[in-house]
Scaffold this motif. Structure first.
Motif, PDB file in Angstrom:
ATOM      1  N   ILE A  46      -1.858  10.444  14.831  1.00 45.87           N
ATOM      2  CA  ILE A  46      -2.612  11.716  13.728  1.00 45.87           C
ATOM      3  C   ILE A  46      -3.882  11.412  13.363  1.00 45.87           C
ATOM      4  O   ILE A  46      -3.749  10.476  12.990  1.00 45.87           O
ATOM      5  CB  ILE A  46      -1.627  11.862  12.719  1.00 45.87           C
ATOM      6  CG1 ILE A  46      -0.146  11.533  13.114  1.00 45.87           C
ATOM      7  CG2 ILE A  46      -1.736  12.709  11.777  1.00 45.87           C
ATOM      8  CD1 ILE A  46       0.710  11.777  11.584  1.00 45.87           C
ATOM      9  N   PRO A  47      -5.327  12.471  13.933  1.00 43.27           N
ATOM     10  CA  PRO A  47      -6.440  11.638  13.617  1.00 43.27           C
ATOM     11  C   PRO A  47      -6.762  11.220  11.952  1.00 43.27           C
ATOM     12  O   PRO A  47      -7.311  10.266  11.526  1.00 43.27           O
ATOM     13  CB  PRO A  47      -7.028  12.629  14.162  1.00 43.27           C
ATOM     14  CG  PRO A  47      -6.224  13.683  15.043  1.00 43.27           C
ATOM     15  CD  PRO A  47      -4.823  12.972  14.187  1.00 43.27           C
ATOM     16  N   ARG A  48      -6.462  12.368  11.232  1.00 41.78           N
ATOM     17  CA  ARG A  48      -6.677  11.510   9.962  1.00 41.78           C
ATOM     18  C   ARG A  48      -5.344  12.621   8.916  1.00 41.78           C
ATOM     19  O   ARG A  48      -4.556  12.996   8.909  1.00 41.78           O
ATOM     20  CB  ARG A  48      -7.625  12.879   8.973  1.00 41.78           C
ATOM     21  CG  ARG A  48      -9.431  12.895  10.773  1.00 41.78           C
ATOM     22  CD  ARG A  48     -10.173  13.812   9.556  1.00 41.78           C
ATOM     23  NE  ARG A  48     -10.002  15.297   9.872  1.00 41.78           N
ATOM     24  CZ  ARG A  48      -9.478  16.604   9.959  1.00 41.78           C
ATOM     25  NH1 ARG A  48     -11.007  16.784   8.983  1.00 41.78           N
ATOM     26  NH2 ARG A  48      -9.170  17.492   9.757  1.00 41.78           N
ATOM     27  N   LEU A  49      -5.436  11.674   7.610  1.00 37.12           N
ATOM     28  CA  LEU A  49      -3.974  12.132   6.410  1.00 37.12           C
ATOM     29  C   LEU A  49      -4.256  13.602   6.715  1.00 37.12           C
ATOM     30  O   LEU A  49      -3.213  14.192   6.649  1.00 37.12           O
ATOM     31  CB  LEU A  49      -4.513  11.094   5.088  1.00 37.12           C
ATOM     32  CG  LEU A  49      -3.465  11.770   4.419  1.00 37.12           C
ATOM     33  CD1 LEU A  49      -2.133  11.076   4.890  1.00 37.12           C
ATOM     34  CD2 LEU A  49      -3.508  11.025   3.510  1.00 37.12           C
ATOM     35  N   SER A  50      -4.970  14.401   6.607  1.00 38.07           N
ATOM     36  CA  SER A  50      -5.149  15.820   6.590  1.00 38.07           C
ATOM     37  C   SER A  50      -4.725  16.363   8.002  1.00 38.07           C
ATOM     38  O   SER A  50      -4.203  17.439   7.035  1.00 38.07           O
ATOM     39  CB  SER A  50      -6.223  16.226   6.030  1.00 38.07           C
ATOM     40  OG  SER A  50      -7.526  16.023   7.068  1.00 38.07           O
ATOM     41  N   ASP A  51      -4.351  15.586   8.695  1.00 32.76           N
ATOM     42  CA  ASP A  51      -4.009  16.933  10.049  1.00 32.76           C
ATOM     43  C   ASP A  51      -2.411  16.408  10.249  1.00 32.76           C
ATOM     44  O   ASP A  51      -2.117  16.633  10.697  1.00 32.76           O
ATOM     45  CB  ASP A  51      -4.626  15.735  11.340  1.00 32.76           C
ATOM     46  CG  ASP A  51      -6.419  16.369  11.566  1.00 32.76           C
ATOM     47  OD1 ASP A  51      -6.372  17.346  11.211  1.00 32.76           O
ATOM     48  OD2 ASP A  51      -6.463  15.201  11.600  1.00 32.76           O
ATOM     49  N   ALA A  52      -1.667  15.693   8.675  1.00 34.61           N
ATOM     50  CA  ALA A  52      -0.655  15.250   9.077  1.00 34.61           C
ATOM     51  C   ALA A  52       0.029  16.534   8.399  1.00 34.61           C
ATOM     52  O   ALA A  52      -0.230  17.560   8.000  1.00 34.61           O
ATOM     53  CB  ALA A  52      -0.259  14.363   7.884  1.00 34.61           C
ATOM     54  N   ALA A  53       1.485  17.295   9.066  1.00 26.09           N
ATOM     55  CA  ALA A  53       2.045  17.774   8.994  1.00 26.09           C
ATOM     56  C   ALA A  53       3.109  17.399   7.895  1.00 26.09           C
ATOM     57  O   ALA A  53       4.066  16.825   7.935  1.00 26.09           O
ATOM     58  CB  ALA A  53       3.040  18.998  10.382  1.00 26.09           C
ATOM     59  N   GLU A  54       4.010  18.909   7.161  1.00 24.69           N
ATOM     60  CA  GLU A  54       4.860  18.654   6.532  1.00 24.69           C
ATOM     61  C   GLU A  54       6.413  17.676   7.282  1.00 24.69           C
ATOM     62  O   GLU A  54       6.800  16.802   7.356  1.00 24.69           O
ATOM     63  CB  GLU A  54       6.219  19.999   6.683  1.00 24.69           C
ATOM     64  CG  GLU A  54       5.530  21.245   5.684  1.00 24.69           C
ATOM     65  CD  GLU A  54       5.289  20.400   4.216  1.00 24.69           C
ATOM     66  OE1 GLU A  54       7.131  19.917   3.774  1.00 24.69           O
ATOM     67  OE2 GLU A  54       4.517  20.448   3.268  1.00 24.69           O
ATOM     68  N   ALA A  55       6.399  17.573   8.892  1.00 21.68           N
ATOM     69  CA  ALA A  55       7.299  16.782  10.066  1.00 21.68           C
ATOM     70  C   ALA A  55       7.077  15.527   9.447  1.00 21.68           C
ATOM     71  O   ALA A  55       7.808  14.590   9.992  1.00 21.68           O
ATOM     72  CB  ALA A  55       6.861  17.482  11.473  1.00 21.68           C
ATOM     73  N   GLN A  57       6.459  13.955   6.846  1.00 26.38           N
ATOM     74  CA  GLN A  57       6.587  13.421   5.362  1.00 26.38           C
ATOM     75  C   GLN A  57       7.830  12.098   5.586  1.00 26.38           C
ATOM     76  O   GLN A  57       7.306  11.255   5.126  1.00 26.38           O
ATOM     77  CB  GLN A  57       7.924  14.119   5.232  1.00 26.38           C
ATOM     78  CG  GLN A  57       7.669  13.863   3.004  1.00 26.38           C
ATOM     79  CD  GLN A  57       8.491  14.865   2.869  1.00 26.38           C
ATOM     80  OE1 GLN A  57       8.065  16.274   2.710  1.00 26.38           O
ATOM     81  NE2 GLN A  57       9.462  14.649   1.752  1.00 26.38           N
ATOM     82  N   ALA A  58       8.618  12.156   6.587  1.00 24.95           N
ATOM     83  CA  ALA A  58       9.253  10.255   6.415  1.00 24.95           C
ATOM     84  C   ALA A  58       7.788  10.147   7.027  1.00 24.95           C
ATOM     85  O   ALA A  58       8.320   7.999   6.240  1.00 24.95           O
ATOM     86  CB  ALA A  58      10.307  10.782   7.591  1.00 24.95           C
ATOM     87  N   LEU A  59       7.426   9.783   8.320  1.00 25.85           N
ATOM     88  CA  LEU A  59       6.639   9.034   8.494  1.00 25.85           C
ATOM     89  C   LEU A  59       5.911   7.946   7.790  1.00 25.85           C
ATOM     90  O   LEU A  59       5.631   6.998   7.758  1.00 25.85           O
ATOM     91  CB  LEU A  59       5.737   9.382   9.945  1.00 25.85           C
ATOM     92  CG  LEU A  59       4.968   8.727  10.893  1.00 25.85           C
ATOM     93  CD1 LEU A  59       5.269   7.777  11.328  1.00 25.85           C
ATOM     94  CD2 LEU A  59       4.376   8.953  11.499  1.00 25.85           C
ATOM     95  N   LEU A  60       5.197   9.019   7.215  1.00 25.04           N
ATOM     96  CA  LEU A  60       4.433   8.802   5.899  1.00 25.04           C
ATOM     97  C   LEU A  60       4.831   8.136   4.861  1.00 25.04           C
ATOM     98  O   LEU A  60       4.219   6.964   5.071  1.00 25.04           O
ATOM     99  CB  LEU A  60       3.059  10.365   5.243  1.00 25.04           C
ATOM    100  CG  LEU A  60       2.746  10.923   6.023  1.00 25.04           C
ATOM    101  CD1 LEU A  60       2.308  11.994   5.217  1.00 25.04           C
ATOM    102  CD2 LEU A  60       1.360  10.217   6.691  1.00 25.04           C
ATOM    103  N   GLY A  61       6.052   8.040   4.308  1.00 28.38           N
ATOM    104  CA  GLY A  61       7.002   6.920   3.532  1.00 28.38           C
ATOM    105  C   GLY A  61       6.711   6.356   3.767  1.00 28.38           C
ATOM    106  O   GLY A  61       6.696   4.761   3.055  1.00 28.38           O
TER     107      GLY A  61
END
Ligand code: AMP
Length: 116
Positions: A46-55, A57-61
């Motif tokens: 994922i290039p930037r945090l702002s490129d993260a998608a709803e999908a 969510q679990a990965l970010l946590g």
């Protein structure tokens, strides 16, 4: 485009790896800004945090909980700082999402500008 961090994940270039699981890899920053300076990097590009998608969510946590584990493992869990730079104007230089885990020194109160 393959980032330098993807090359580290694929073991194509070396790094001082401190943690790995199915979803992320963590290694020491080559230009440490604190005695403990770890980059926590998702294996997914994922290039930037702002490129993260709803999908994502679990990965970010997962990345935050992995950061907790690493802080405990390295003995800095009492006091550490987590920083994400998003975009070139925010100081991002590697366009593969990563969390900076900084610890082992005292940070100035309100001193975010000096933290990285
Ligand atoms: P940022 O400026 O937030 O994009 O952070 C990128 C970080 O990656 C910087 O702190 C660099 O010192 C670090 N870095 C770049 N290349 C490497 C590498 N090959 N191994 C470890 N850290 C790296």
């Amino acid at each position: 485009m393959t980032s330098i961090f993807s090359k580290i994940i694929k073991r194509e270039i070396p790094a001082d790896i401190v943690y790995e699981d199915d979803l992320c890899l963590a290694f020491r920053d080559i230009h440490p800004q604190a005695p403990t300076h770890i980059l926590v990097v998702p294996k997914k590009e994922i290039p930037r945090l702002s490129d993260a998608a709803e999908a994502d969510q679990a990965l970010l946590g997962h990345l935050l909980l992995a950061t907790n584990k690493i802080a405990r493992q390295l003995g800095v869990d009492d006091a550490f700082r987590v920083v994400i730079s998003n975009g070139a104007n925010a100081g991002q230089t590697v366009f593969h999402l990563h969390l900076h885990l900084l610890g082992g020194r005292r940070f100035r109160e309100g001193g975010l500008a000096r933290s990285l």
